[in-house]
Write an enzyme that holds these catalytic residues in place. Structure first.
Site, short mmCIF file in Angstrom:
data_model
loop_
_atom_site.label_atom_id
_atom_site.label_comp_id
_atom_site.label_asym_id
_atom_site.label_seq_id
_atom_site.Cartn_x
_atom_site.Cartn_y
_atom_site.Cartn_z
N PRO A 147 0.83 -1.21 0.00
CG PRO A 147 -0.91 -1.61 1.51
CD PRO A 147 0.42 -2.17 1.04
CB CYS A 148 1.64 3.30 -2.63
SG CYS A 148 0.15 3.24 -3.65
#
EC number: 2.1.1.37
Length: 420
Positions: A147-148
């Site tokens: 997840p960014c």
């Protein structure tokens, strides 16, 4: 109040082979390598399961609904293990595969965090599976996109110290601990282009090098692979150094179909409600309308899944078609590609000529998913659009997978007894 009843024009044909035709040609070439039976009505192909055992197994992490995985599956790889922490996403992964008759992963699904795969009881299982497959001469790959938001311009930008940012470190630690033969790491361009995040990215690469990996990276744009979307992402690929030739032979551009996509004279904005003809000298197969037509979004099982406007229809009727420069409300243009499919942070993507937000079916089309791919009816709208927006566009995933496959077939040496 004006009424919008504009019917879409039928896309003109371009001289360039369509994405559909290219997929058909690829399907024909890969007919005996696909891990499941799939009937593609646009190609009239019946792709049968391959009976013999594969030489490559993929372990998937941060799997979401499995867009990245599907690109690998449709390129002839077997998914052996799936890890996702968010239950609705994992259920969507399972549901979509059941609808497409894709076999379950050899080692099953694991609902839990990446740290559980690294330190808890599941870590023992994972290490044992990887070791066993490598001892049997199987090439093992890890794929995942941590997840960014902590590296995203649109996110909170906490970087490596944010809760999501820490997951990138955990993924690299997992790779170093288990020593898969190769890995794929996907993330937002902010990790690559922002100075303070780039320092962290370089530290991850140094760690991987210390653990025996040679790496290659590229900032890709999904549109170049045939996705109707301007979406840049950093892709890092690594191989255990003792097995590979020089990485100069890793051809990042081998499966790029539209290298000049953004250089075309794309239309800008139109008065809402006008009948708009397809312009000349563009790639029709990169347009929103082409993909809406191709995927049959009006009759797709997820066609009715869209948010209702809170403030009525008036605002949706005043935004020009193609006006996607605003921070929040962005109206797509039927004869242009979409901006990045990011449906959080108060970003609203409006249908090109209808007074509503785009549907889940339309968002899946913009992510270039096959029309056979669908999400479960009982999934909440928030979870639907979150997993769609987070996913790697299918055709980009498939292009990366095909590039990896070519490299493994031509430049990778494996002995049956190594990897102990």
């Amino acid at each position: 109040m004006m009424s919008l009843k504009i019917q879409p024009a039928v896309p003109k044909k371009s001289d360039k082979p369509s994405a559909t035709n290219r997929d058909c040609q690829n399907f024909k070439r890969e007919k005996n390598n696909l891990p499941f039976q799939l009937t593609d009505k646009s190609c009239n192909l019946d792709i049968s399961i391959r009976q013999e055992r594969k030489k490559t197994l993929i372990f998937s992490f941060f799997s979401g609904a499995g867009f990245l995985d599907l690109g690998f599956e449709l390129s002839g790889f077997d998914i052996a293990f799936v890890n996702e922490v968010h239950p609705p996403f994992l259920e969507a992964y399972k549901y979509s595969r059941s609808r497409m008759d894709i076999p379950k992963p050899k080692y099953g699904y694991f609902k839990g965090s990446i740290d559980e795969c690294l330190y808890a009881e599941k870590a023992k299982d994972l290490a044992g599976w990887v070791k066993k497959e490598k001892q049997n001469g199987i090439i093992v790959g890890f794929i995942g996109g941590p997840p960014c938001p902590d590296f995203s311009i649109a996110g909170k930008n906490k970087g490596k110290d944010g809760e999501n940012g820490k997951l990138s470190q955990s993924y690299v630690d997992l790779i170093c601990k288990n020593q898969p033969d190769f890995f794929v790491f996907e993330n937002v361009k902010g990790l690559y282009r922002t100075a303070k995040h780039r320092e962290f990215f370089n530290a991850l690469k140094r760690q991987l090098s210390d653990f025996g990996y040679v790496c290659t990276e590229k900032l890709i744009n999904a549109i170049e692979y045939g996705v109707p979307q301007d979406r840049e992402r950093i892709i890092l690929v690594g191989f255990l150094s003792q097995h590979v030739d020089a990485l100069q032979k890793f051809d990042w551009d081998a499966h790029i179909s539209f290298p000049d996509a953004l250089e075309k004279d794309w239309p800008t904005t139109e008065e809402v409600g006008r009948v708009v003809s397809q312009p000349a000298n563009i790639y029709p197969e990169l347009t929103v309308q082409y993909w809406f037509n191709r995927n049959g979004v009006d009759t797709h099982p997820n066609a009715s899944k869209h948010f209702q406007p809170r403030a009525g229809l008036e605002k949706f009727q005043t935004i020009s078609e193609g006006d996607d420069k605003k921070k929040s409300y962005k109206r797509l243009h039927r004869w242009r590609y979409s901006p990045t499919a990011a449906y959080g942070n108060n970003e609203v993507h409006i249908h090109p000529y209808l007074p509503r937000r785009i549907s889940a079916a339309e968002a899946l089309a913009i992510q270039s998913l096959p029309k056979e791919f669908e999400l479960p009816d009982n999934m909440t709208l928030s979870n639907m659009f979150k997993t769609i927006g987070n996913g790697v566009p299918f055709l980009a995933a498939k292009g990366i997978a095909m590039t990896l496959k070519s490299y493994l077939e031509n430049h990778y040496e494996r002995t049956k007894t190594d990897g102990c």
